[in-house]
Design an enzyme around this catalytic site. Sequence first.
Site, PDB file in Angstrom:
ATOM      1  N   GLU A   1       7.859  -7.776   6.491  1.00 30.92           N
ATOM      2  CA  GLU A   1       7.240  -6.999   5.415  1.00 30.92           C
ATOM      3  C   GLU A   1       7.548  -7.733   4.116  1.00 30.92           C
ATOM      4  O   GLU A   1       8.611  -8.367   3.988  1.00 30.92           O
ATOM      5  CB  GLU A   1       7.772  -5.572   5.376  1.00 30.92           C
TER       6      GLU A   1
ATOM      7  N   HIS B   1       4.330  -0.413   3.236  1.00 28.47           N
ATOM      8  CA  HIS B   1       5.537  -0.423   4.058  1.00 28.47           C
ATOM      9  C   HIS B   1       6.559   0.653   3.698  1.00 28.47           C
ATOM     10  O   HIS B   1       7.528   0.856   4.432  1.00 28.47           O
ATOM     11  CB  HIS B   1       6.212  -1.796   4.022  1.00 28.47           C
TER      12      HIS B   1
ATOM     13  N   GLU C   1       1.250  -0.947  -4.728  1.00 26.50           N
ATOM     14  CA  GLU C   1       0.321  -1.076  -3.599  1.00 26.50           C
ATOM     15  C   GLU C   1       1.017  -1.609  -2.352  1.00 26.50           C
ATOM     16  O   GLU C   1       0.658  -1.257  -1.226  1.00 26.50           O
ATOM     17  CB  GLU C   1      -0.870  -1.963  -3.960  1.00 26.50           C
TER      18      GLU C   1
ATOM     19  N   ASP D   1       6.920  -1.978  14.266  1.00 26.96           N
ATOM     20  CA  ASP D   1       5.736  -2.790  14.550  1.00 26.96           C
ATOM     21  C   ASP D   1       6.017  -3.792  15.661  1.00 26.96           C
ATOM     22  O   ASP D   1       5.154  -4.061  16.504  1.00 26.96           O
ATOM     23  CB  ASP D   1       5.274  -3.524  13.284  1.00 26.96           C
TER      24      ASP D   1
ATOM     25  N   ASP E   1       8.122  -9.924  13.083  1.00 27.42           N
ATOM     26  CA  ASP E   1       7.239  -9.381  12.053  1.00 27.42           C
ATOM     27  C   ASP E   1       7.997  -9.387  10.728  1.00 27.42           C
ATOM     28  O   ASP E   1       9.236  -9.340  10.710  1.00 27.42           O
ATOM     29  CB  ASP E   1       6.808  -7.960  12.412  1.00 27.42           C
TER      30      ASP E   1
ATOM     31  N   HIS F   1       4.277   0.597   7.685  1.00 27.80           N
ATOM     32  CA  HIS F   1       4.389  -0.662   8.414  1.00 27.80           C
ATOM     33  C   HIS F   1       5.850  -1.125   8.495  1.00 27.80           C
ATOM     34  O   HIS F   1       6.220  -2.144   7.933  1.00 27.80           O
ATOM     35  CB  HIS F   1       3.531  -1.734   7.745  1.00 27.80           C
TER      36      HIS F   1
END
Length: 225
Positions: free
Chosen positions: A10, A58, A53, A156, A8, A151
Amino acid sequence: MKRSILFDTETTGLDPATGDRVIEIAALELIDDLPTGRNFHVLINPERDIPPEASRVHGFTLADLEGKPLFAAVADGFLEFVGEDVLIAHNAPFDFGFMNAELSACGRPTLDRARMVDTLVLAKKRFPGLPNSLDALCRRFSIDLSERTTHNALLDCKLLAEVYLELMGGRQRGLGLATPAAGGNVASYQIQSGRIPRPMPEPDEATLAAHAAFLSSIKSPIWQR
């Protein structure tokens, strides 16, 4: 044994083509779909601002990433960890797109999309028309989400590893209620069900006598009609 890598990322935003960068990479090693405990996890200085945003998603700000390595410094370690194995991600085209943009920018080989397994696609096939975000799948499979306040890529990955296992049939996917088909044999049944039949011991005289006494106490048994 089948080795695969679940990973994963970010990022600072949604599109590497507009200058967004990777700020975190997490990857877990799976053997036969189960985590081994080996992982790769890095935070990365994106060399640009992080929009508010994105930080709300995260939890990272640019201040959190000051002094962290640049992507080029961690690229070889990531490629060595993933090797040539299957790469699993949720909404995998997003993560592949960002990783390949970063790898290409620093002159490293990109990830072949033929290696890609997208758990979002798997979930949509299994649960058509239902929400299939990672949160929704965790709730559907009763996976604990209490630690997921943002996140975080490593968390995750750990959650997705549990989701992926459920999507692939669960820890006991070899167990079933299959019975031998007509013309089949016990060996094929054992393979399908995961069961190994054990022979029943012969009853002794006391057991036979107790059984006979029990049967004689039954009034109008159906087998005598």
